[in-house]
Design a protein around this motif. Sequence first.
Motif, PDB file in Angstrom:
ATOM      1  N   MET A  96      19.016  79.450 -15.069  1.00 16.46           N
ATOM      2  CA  MET A  96      17.641  79.476 -15.555  1.00 16.46           C
ATOM      3  C   MET A  96      17.561  79.106 -17.028  1.00 16.46           C
ATOM      4  SD  MET A  96      16.204  82.837 -13.504  1.00 16.46           S
ATOM      5  CE  MET A  96      14.594  82.769 -14.302  1.00 16.46           C
ATOM      6  N   ALA A  97      18.544  79.507 -17.818  1.00 16.38           N
ATOM      7  CA  ALA A  97      18.568  79.148 -19.236  1.00 16.38           C
ATOM      8  C   ALA A  97      18.709  77.644 -19.408  1.00 16.38           C
ATOM      9  CB  ALA A  97      19.699  79.883 -19.944  1.00 16.38           C
ATOM     10  N   ARG A  98      19.602  77.048 -18.622  1.00 17.42           N
ATOM     11  CA  ARG A  98      19.784  75.600 -18.724  1.00 17.42           C
ATOM     12  C   ARG A  98      18.539  74.843 -18.273  1.00 17.42           C
ATOM     13  NH1 ARG A  98      24.032  73.613 -15.460  1.00 17.42           N
ATOM     14  NH2 ARG A  98      24.298  75.563 -14.321  1.00 17.42           N
ATOM     15  N   LEU A  99      17.922  75.296 -17.194  1.00 20.18           N
ATOM     16  CA  LEU A  99      16.710  74.639 -16.716  1.00 20.18           C
ATOM     17  C   LEU A  99      15.577  74.752 -17.730  1.00 20.18           C
ATOM     18  CD1 LEU A  99      16.717  75.808 -12.981  1.00 20.18           C
ATOM     19  CD2 LEU A  99      17.113  73.485 -13.815  1.00 20.18           C
ATOM     20  N   ALA A 128      20.320  94.435 -16.197  1.00 22.89           N
ATOM     21  CA  ALA A 128      20.270  94.322 -17.654  1.00 22.89           C
ATOM     22  C   ALA A 128      20.079  92.875 -18.088  1.00 22.89           C
ATOM     23  CB  ALA A 128      21.551  94.893 -18.261  1.00 22.89           C
ATOM     24  N   MET A 129      20.702  91.944 -17.362  1.00 24.38           N
ATOM     25  CA  MET A 129      20.522  90.519 -17.673  1.00 24.38           C
ATOM     26  C   MET A 129      19.087  90.091 -17.401  1.00 24.38           C
ATOM     27  SD  MET A 129      24.078  89.060 -16.058  1.00 24.38           S
ATOM     28  CE  MET A 129      23.823  87.385 -16.582  1.00 24.38           C
ATOM     29  N   TRP A 130      18.487  90.622 -16.319  1.00 25.29           N
ATOM     30  CA  TRP A 130      17.122  90.240 -15.978  1.00 25.29           C
ATOM     31  C   TRP A 130      16.125  90.671 -17.052  1.00 25.29           C
ATOM     32  CZ3 TRP A 130      14.155  87.020 -13.700  1.00 25.29           C
ATOM     33  CH2 TRP A 130      12.806  87.309 -13.499  1.00 25.29           C
ATOM     34  N   ARG A 131      16.321  91.865 -17.616  1.00 21.13           N
ATOM     35  CA  ARG A 131      15.350  92.349 -18.603  1.00 21.13           C
ATOM     36  C   ARG A 131      15.740  92.006 -20.028  1.00 21.13           C
ATOM     37  NH1 ARG A 131      17.453  97.242 -20.350  1.00 21.13           N
ATOM     38  NH2 ARG A 131      18.988  98.207 -18.949  1.00 21.13           N
ATOM     39  N   ASP A 132      16.804  91.215 -20.196  1.00 21.51           N
ATOM     40  CA  ASP A 132      17.148  90.763 -21.543  1.00 21.51           C
ATOM     41  C   ASP A 132      16.035  89.864 -22.084  1.00 21.51           C
ATOM     42  OD1 ASP A 132      19.629  90.395 -23.549  1.00 21.51           O
ATOM     43  OD2 ASP A 132      18.556  88.477 -23.349  1.00 21.51           O
ATOM     44  N   PRO A 133      15.689  89.988 -23.369  1.00 24.02           N
ATOM     45  CA  PRO A 133      14.594  89.179 -23.923  1.00 24.02           C
ATOM     46  C   PRO A 133      14.789  87.679 -23.724  1.00 24.02           C
ATOM     47  CG  PRO A 133      15.153  90.941 -25.437  1.00 24.02           C
ATOM     48  CD  PRO A 133      16.179  90.981 -24.342  1.00 24.02           C
ATOM     49  N   ALA A 134      16.029  87.204 -23.786  1.00 23.14           N
ATOM     50  CA  ALA A 134      16.266  85.766 -23.609  1.00 23.14           C
ATOM     51  C   ALA A 134      15.904  85.325 -22.195  1.00 23.14           C
ATOM     52  CB  ALA A 134      17.725  85.434 -23.909  1.00 23.14           C
ATOM     53  N   THR A 135      16.312  86.122 -21.202  1.00 24.76           N
ATOM     54  CA  THR A 135      15.990  85.781 -19.818  1.00 24.76           C
ATOM     55  C   THR A 135      14.486  85.842 -19.585  1.00 24.76           C
ATOM     56  OG1 THR A 135      18.118  86.655 -19.070  1.00 24.76           O
ATOM     57  CG2 THR A 135      16.410  86.366 -17.405  1.00 24.76           C
ATOM     58  N   LEU A 136      13.854  86.869 -20.118  1.00 29.83           N
ATOM     59  CA  LEU A 136      12.403  86.985 -19.952  1.00 29.83           C
ATOM     60  C   LEU A 136      11.676  85.811 -20.590  1.00 29.83           C
ATOM     61  CD1 LEU A 136      11.920  90.818 -20.589  1.00 29.83           C
ATOM     62  CD2 LEU A 136      11.997  89.610 -18.389  1.00 29.83           C
ATOM     63  N   ALA A 158      25.453  94.590  -6.668  1.00 31.24           N
ATOM     64  CA  ALA A 158      26.876  94.543  -6.354  1.00 31.24           C
ATOM     65  C   ALA A 158      27.715  95.286  -7.380  1.00 31.24           C
ATOM     66  CB  ALA A 158      27.337  93.086  -6.254  1.00 31.24           C
ATOM     67  N   CYS A 159      27.240  95.322  -8.620  1.00 33.80           N
ATOM     68  CA  CYS A 159      27.988  95.986  -9.686  1.00 33.80           C
ATOM     69  C   CYS A 159      27.815  97.505  -9.655  1.00 33.80           C
ATOM     70  CB  CYS A 159      27.558  95.455 -11.042  1.00 33.80           C
ATOM     71  SG  CYS A 159      25.802  95.746 -11.388  1.00 33.80           S
ATOM     72  N   GLY A 160      26.928  98.007  -8.796  1.00 31.09           N
ATOM     73  CA  GLY A 160      26.668  99.431  -8.728  1.00 31.09           C
ATOM     74  C   GLY A 160      25.391  99.857  -9.425  1.00 31.09           C
ATOM     75  N   ASP A 161      24.807  98.975 -10.243  1.00 34.80           N
ATOM     76  CA  ASP A 161      23.549  99.299 -10.911  1.00 34.80           C
ATOM     77  C   ASP A 161      22.398  99.286  -9.908  1.00 34.80           C
ATOM     78  OD1 ASP A 161      24.918  99.462 -13.247  1.00 34.80           O
ATOM     79  OD2 ASP A 161      24.033  97.677 -14.178  1.00 34.80           O
ATOM     80  N   VAL A 162      21.300  99.882 -10.321  1.00 36.63           N
ATOM     81  CA  VAL A 162      20.074  99.862  -9.534  1.00 36.63           C
ATOM     82  C   VAL A 162      18.954  99.389 -10.449  1.00 36.63           C
ATOM     83  CG1 VAL A 162      18.408 101.211  -8.229  1.00 36.63           C
ATOM     84  CG2 VAL A 162      20.845 101.750  -8.048  1.00 36.63           C
ATOM     85  N   GLY A 163      18.162  98.404  -9.976  1.00 39.17           N
ATOM     86  CA  GLY A 163      17.063  97.904 -10.783  1.00 39.17           C
ATOM     87  C   GLY A 163      16.646  96.516 -10.350  1.00 39.17           C
ATOM     88  N   MET A 164      15.767  95.895 -11.138  1.00 43.94           N
ATOM     89  CA  MET A 164      15.295  94.549 -10.856  1.00 43.94           C
ATOM     90  C   MET A 164      16.409  93.534 -11.052  1.00 43.94           C
ATOM     91  SD  MET A 164      12.075  94.560  -9.927  1.00 43.94           S
ATOM     92  CE  MET A 164      11.529  92.893 -10.288  1.00 43.94           C
ATOM     93  N   GLY A 165      16.486  92.571 -10.159  1.00 45.75           N
ATOM     94  CA  GLY A 165      17.486  91.518 -10.290  1.00 45.75           C
ATOM     95  C   GLY A 165      18.074  91.073  -8.971  1.00 45.75           C
ATOM     96  N   ARG A 166      17.816  91.827  -7.906  1.00 48.53           N
ATOM     97  CA  ARG A 166      18.312  91.432  -6.585  1.00 48.53           C
ATOM     98  C   ARG A 166      17.579  90.184  -6.082  1.00 48.53           C
ATOM     99  NH1 ARG A 166      20.822  94.717  -2.733  1.00 48.53           N
ATOM    100  NH2 ARG A 166      19.557  93.676  -1.143  1.00 48.53           N
ATOM    101  N   MET A 167      18.346  89.292  -5.471  1.00 50.49           N
ATOM    102  CA  MET A 167      17.701  88.146  -4.834  1.00 50.49           C
ATOM    103  C   MET A 167      16.968  88.615  -3.590  1.00 50.49           C
ATOM    104  SD  MET A 167      19.269  84.410  -3.799  1.00 50.49           S
ATOM    105  CE  MET A 167      19.794  84.637  -2.107  1.00 50.49           C
ATOM    106  N   LEU A 168      15.798  88.035  -3.342  1.00 49.99           N
ATOM    107  CA  LEU A 168      15.039  88.361  -2.140  1.00 49.99           C
ATOM    108  C   LEU A 168      15.849  88.023  -0.891  1.00 49.99           C
ATOM    109  CD1 LEU A 168      11.460  87.029  -3.012  1.00 49.99           C
ATOM    110  CD2 LEU A 168      12.324  89.369  -3.218  1.00 49.99           C
TER     111      LEU A 168
END
Length: 406
Positions: A96-99, A128-136, A158-168
């Motif tokens: 997404m950053a490259r695009l 955490a990557m999803w809510r990073d300011p750069a990604t947003l 997959a990493c064990g975290d829970v939150g926004m970022g899962r693919m539909l």
Amino acid sequence: MQRLYRKRIVLGVGGGIAAYKSAELVRRLRTYGAEVRVIMTQGGREFITPLTLQALSGHPVHLDLLDPAAEAAMGHIELARWADLVLIAPATADLMARLSQGVANDLLTTVVLATDAPVALAPAMNQAMWRDPATLANTELLKSRGFRLFGPASGSQACGDVGMGRMLEPDDLAQLAADCFARQSLTGQHMLITAGPTQENIDPVRYITNHSSGKMGFALAEAAVEAGARVTLVTGPVHLPTPDRVSRVDVVSARDMLAACEAAMPCDVLIAAAAVADYRPEVIAPHKLKKDPSSGDGLLLQMVRNPDILATLARRSDRPFSVGFAAETEHLLDYASRKLMDKNLDLIVANDVANPAIGFNSEDNAVSVIDRDLQETRFAQTSKGKIARQLIDFIANRLKQAQTHA
């Protein structure tokens, strides 16, 4: 999900663990009738093998931008033109950053830059990557440029975290892909479309016809239904399946086609895409004509003019918004402009059938649309399905303007 039938979808697979869902997504898309071509990034290949996606898609997987075999035919441009939709699942934070910056350093990002098809992203990354300011920030920039965001969802990762970022899930992504083809710009409008060639009998076994395949007219009918129109398709002899939710009337001759069109009136929009024979034999022989030794090597047929279907319908008192087609082999725009004025049309679509890449029986097309002010709008070469959707959107916009000023 019928909207996915015969749609061409390029599926981009990025380098994330959610790539394992891409296999099921390919299967789902094909189940609903879509044709799928897969592009994998280098990272994507680390999570799932190209062989898996090749087996599911039925086509070789596209991997490298600088593949000599593919790029000899400008493979990235061909894929960009071929696609009705580019769906990237998973779309990683890096991708997404490259695009967002217009980077084109691999096959997938290059195809995205080169296509005029809609592009949809299914984000998949750590919460955490999803809510990073750069990604947003990248996400908002992509959305402002017309990219569609499918998700992400919230849940365990997959990493064990829970939150926004899962693919539909694949079912959800397939539904959202189908929704990309839902356009309601012609809701409540009755559209009459002619397609294919006509046949003019010489005797019981011979006839005069042309090379029209009917593909463009059928693609227009399908696109018009997607846009919400009620469609009557009057077609000459072709070997094409009837698009879903289209009322089809089969005819043979030009006079048959005119009668069928008049029976389908009134309509709001007429698109005359058929290649109608200008002339027919004056007399149809009741029996098969035999060689006549006294006539030498020739056969003389007396021809008479067929009725001009488009001009006849365009001068009715209940005249519809009228769109013609001009298939020419030379002086394309001059001949098309003259036809526009002579037949009292609102728009005319001109295409060069002398070019085998966009002529009769081809899968692609490239056209110019000319309006009453003789202003030209060009549509670059791409699949006939995509050209049809572009034309239907253009016609719907002009129809709305005409109805507003009526």
